[in-house]
Design an enzyme around this catalytic site. Structure first.
Site, short mmCIF file in Angstrom:
data_model
loop_
_atom_site.label_atom_id
_atom_site.label_comp_id
_atom_site.label_asym_id
_atom_site.label_seq_id
_atom_site.Cartn_x
_atom_site.Cartn_y
_atom_site.Cartn_z
N VAL A 30 0.86 -1.18 0.00
CA VAL A 30 0.00 0.00 0.00
C VAL A 30 0.89 1.22 0.00
O VAL A 30 1.81 1.32 0.82
CB VAL A 30 -0.92 0.04 1.24
CG1 VAL A 30 -1.61 1.38 1.35
CG2 VAL A 30 -1.95 -1.06 1.19
N SER A 31 0.68 2.13 -0.95
CA SER A 31 1.47 3.35 -0.91
C SER A 31 0.62 4.44 -0.28
O SER A 31 -0.59 4.31 -0.18
CB SER A 31 1.91 3.77 -2.31
OG SER A 31 0.81 4.29 -3.02
N THR A 32 1.27 5.51 0.17
CA THR A 32 0.57 6.53 0.94
C THR A 32 -0.61 7.12 0.20
O THR A 32 -1.64 7.42 0.79
CB THR A 32 1.53 7.65 1.35
OG1 THR A 32 2.48 7.82 0.32
CG2 THR A 32 2.22 7.33 2.65
N ASP A 34 -2.53 5.62 -1.80
CA ASP A 34 -3.62 4.65 -1.95
C ASP A 34 -4.47 4.53 -0.70
O ASP A 34 -5.57 4.01 -0.74
CB ASP A 34 -3.07 3.25 -2.22
CG ASP A 34 -2.25 3.21 -3.48
OD1 ASP A 34 -2.59 3.96 -4.40
OD2 ASP A 34 -1.29 2.44 -3.53
#
Ligand SMILES: [Zn+2]
Length: 566
Positions: A30-32, A34
């Site tokens: 999970v990227s920030t 998202d």
């Protein structure tokens, strides 16, 4: 299902134990940006990948390992979980690599190609839940590449929008963001900073105290705290805070945007200063004019004169720590005695001049340590250790040139190679039987397949052991380099060397030196330089006995200090 989070890694032992038992690896990230999108949560990614592994391939939950990328990695190509997943696949764990969507793997098109090809090259299939790709179908590969390009484009667009947008705003003289600046508040309707009248009054008064009442920044800090004026950060007014505030260029009305920027270093976000040509000037209402600031700086400078100044001539710069609180020790304090002027190592928590309610805040109390004595004793001790590098490295050498361990590993390899030969012979027999028509193809497959699988596992184990042996070789080489380095150092210190050169050598070996009130010091080696991760040599709590292990832990007790300074 085994779940590896963040930096968690499987040890070689674990890997060897799991070979043949793992069918699928799941990768989740999970990227920030998202985070808001619920469909992307780590839990749902793993759940959907796991369900696919079970329903489509008939795997058991126990045959799956899930790897979760640590947060805040952004789109850094150097991702610990992805790297470890590739490593595990290489070692033979997993036939399927399952990911929700290609953009979880990466949003970089080139990286997508590199990573995918590497996985396919190991004979492992990539299974995306929300995307289908077949490396043998050119049309499918074209779609896959297009998807990668789109992801990369989207990422770039988001990035440019935010960064370029902020700079465009700043260039127009508008505020993209306004960090708290004492004396101002930000009007969210006009998007402009305005005076905070109360704080403005304090600032103006601080300036008057310095320029007209001839008070020092220390006296100003004390006076403000006595009156119960709130400090910019927390309860304590520090002399250094007062000095820094008064010198702040922002108060002349020239506010610079972009003085620092956030960069990713090894995946971690860090604020670094930028070059002056990147700054953007935005005018704000001034507290005082430029000439006044010049006066302030002059006055602060002249107050500073005659006071003890930090010296650069000390050996344990950035290394000396306070034995009472663990804080850093600087060398600034001097005292004049009949026999001369002495410098002292002094805890920064002790020397910081902070005030609450007009009273000095003391967070660390105790003695200072005379620089000349500490440096002398430490250097003599260090040279003694360095002159006998064999003693110094003894336990390290024992550990790394563990011939017995190497022999065992080599024996294991030859044993495995023998097994491989036997398997090959067995397979060859079936080939002959098949060739003679004695068994059918289906029978041949049935008989030879488990053998082939067994072969795969053995080959993997050999690979792992060989990499262990290679690592051992590296340590051996490193050890030789280190010995050479130390011996050239020993030769060199027979001649006079400068304090900078001394510090350079210390940097290589010493992590920190803690000074204690009862006049002893404790040294921590940079053991990481000396040890590889598997052969941690316990320099600090060594039970080896002998002079060395004692002497490094507790240096000669330093007696007869000069008088204590306040
Ligand atoms: Zn301290």
């Amino acid at each position: 299902m085994l779940i590896l989070k963040g930096d968690q890694k499987l040890s070689t032992d674990n890997i060897m134990h799991l070979i043949g038992k793992i069918n699928a690896l799941i990768y989740a990230r999970v990227s920030t940006t998202d985070q808001a999108n619920k469909g992307f949560s780590i839990e749902s990614q793993i759940e959907r990948c796991k369900n696919r592994a079970i329903s489509k391939f008939g795997y058991k939950e126990s045959e799956i390992i899930a790897l979760i990328e640590p947060g805040g990695m952004g789109d850094d190509p150097n991702r610990p979980a992805l790297n470890h997943a590739l490593y595990l696949l290489e070692k033979g764990l997993g036939k399927k690599f399952i990911v929700l969507h290609p953009d979880r793997l990466t949003r970089d098109n080139t990286l997508q190609g590199v990573v995918s090809r590497r996985i396919w090259g190991m004979g492992v299939d990539i299974e995306f839940i929300e995307f289908e790709v077949n490396p043998h179908d050119p049309e499918s590969m074209l779609m896959y590449n297009i998807q990668g390009s789109i992801a990369q484009y989207n990422k770039a667009k988001i990035h440019a929008n935010s960064k370029r947008g902020r700079f465009a705003k700043a260039k127009k003289g508008e505020f993209p963001s306004f960090k708290r600046l004492y004396g101002y508040k930000f009007n969210t309707v006009t998007d402009l900073p305005e005076y905070n009248e109360e704080e403005k009054e304090i600032l103006i008064e601080m300036k008057d105290m310095l320029l007209n009442k001839k008070m020092s920044s220390n006296e100003i800090a004390k006076e403000l705290s006595r009156r119960g004026v709130a400090a910019p950060n927390g309860k304590t007014w520090y002399q250094a805070t007062v000095s820094r505030m008064l010198q702040n260029e922002d108060y002349t009305g020239d506010f610079y945007y972009g003085k620092s920027k956030v960069v990713q270093i090894n995946g971690k976000k860090k604020q670094v200063p930028t070059n002056q040509d990147e700054w953007i000037l935005i005018k704000i209402p001034p507290m005082w004019d430029k000439a006044t600031r010049e006066q302030i700086i002059e006055r602060l400078k002249s107050n500073f004169k005659g006071r003890s100044r930090a010296t650069k001539d000390y050996l344990l710069k950035n290394k000396a720590k306070c034995g009472r609180c663990g804080g850093a020790c600087g060398s600034g304090i001097t005292s004049k005695t009949k026999s001369g002027v002495y410098k002292y190592y002094s805890c920064r928590a002790k020397t910081a001049k902070g005030y609450q309610n007009g009273k000095k805040v003391v967070t660390c109390e105790g003695k200072n340590w005379r620089v000349d004595i500490v440096d002398d004793i430490f250097w003599n001790w260090f040279m003694k250790v360095m002159k006998n590098p064999e003693d110094f490295l003894e336990s390290f050498l024992e550990e790394t040139s563990d011939q017995k361990k190497i022999d065992e590993l080599k024996a294991r390899v030859s044993q495995l190679e023998k097994q491989l030969n036997e398997l090959d012979e067995e397979i060859a027999n079936y080939v002959i039987l098949f060739g003679k028509g004695k068994i059918k193809e289906s029978m041949f497959d049935q008989l030879s397949q488990p053998l082939e699988q067994n072969k795969d596992h053995i080959e993997n184990e050999i690979k792992i052991i060989n990499s262990q042996l290679a690592a051992n070789k590296q340590t051996e080489d490193k050890k030789q380099k280190l010995l050479k380095y130390i011996s050239s150092f020993s030769k060199m210190i027979k001649n006079e060397i400068t304090i900078e050169e001394k510090r350079h050598f210390l940097d290589f070996f010493i992590e920190k030196v803690t000074l204690f009130d009862d006049d002893h010091m404790e040294v921590v080696w940079k053991s990481k330089t000396l040890n590889n991760e598997n052969s941690h040599v316990d320099f600090l709590n060594g039970e080896q006995g002998g002079e060395f292990s004692n002497s490094h832990k507790r240096l000669n007790r330093i007696q007869a200090y000069g008088r204590q300074t306040a």
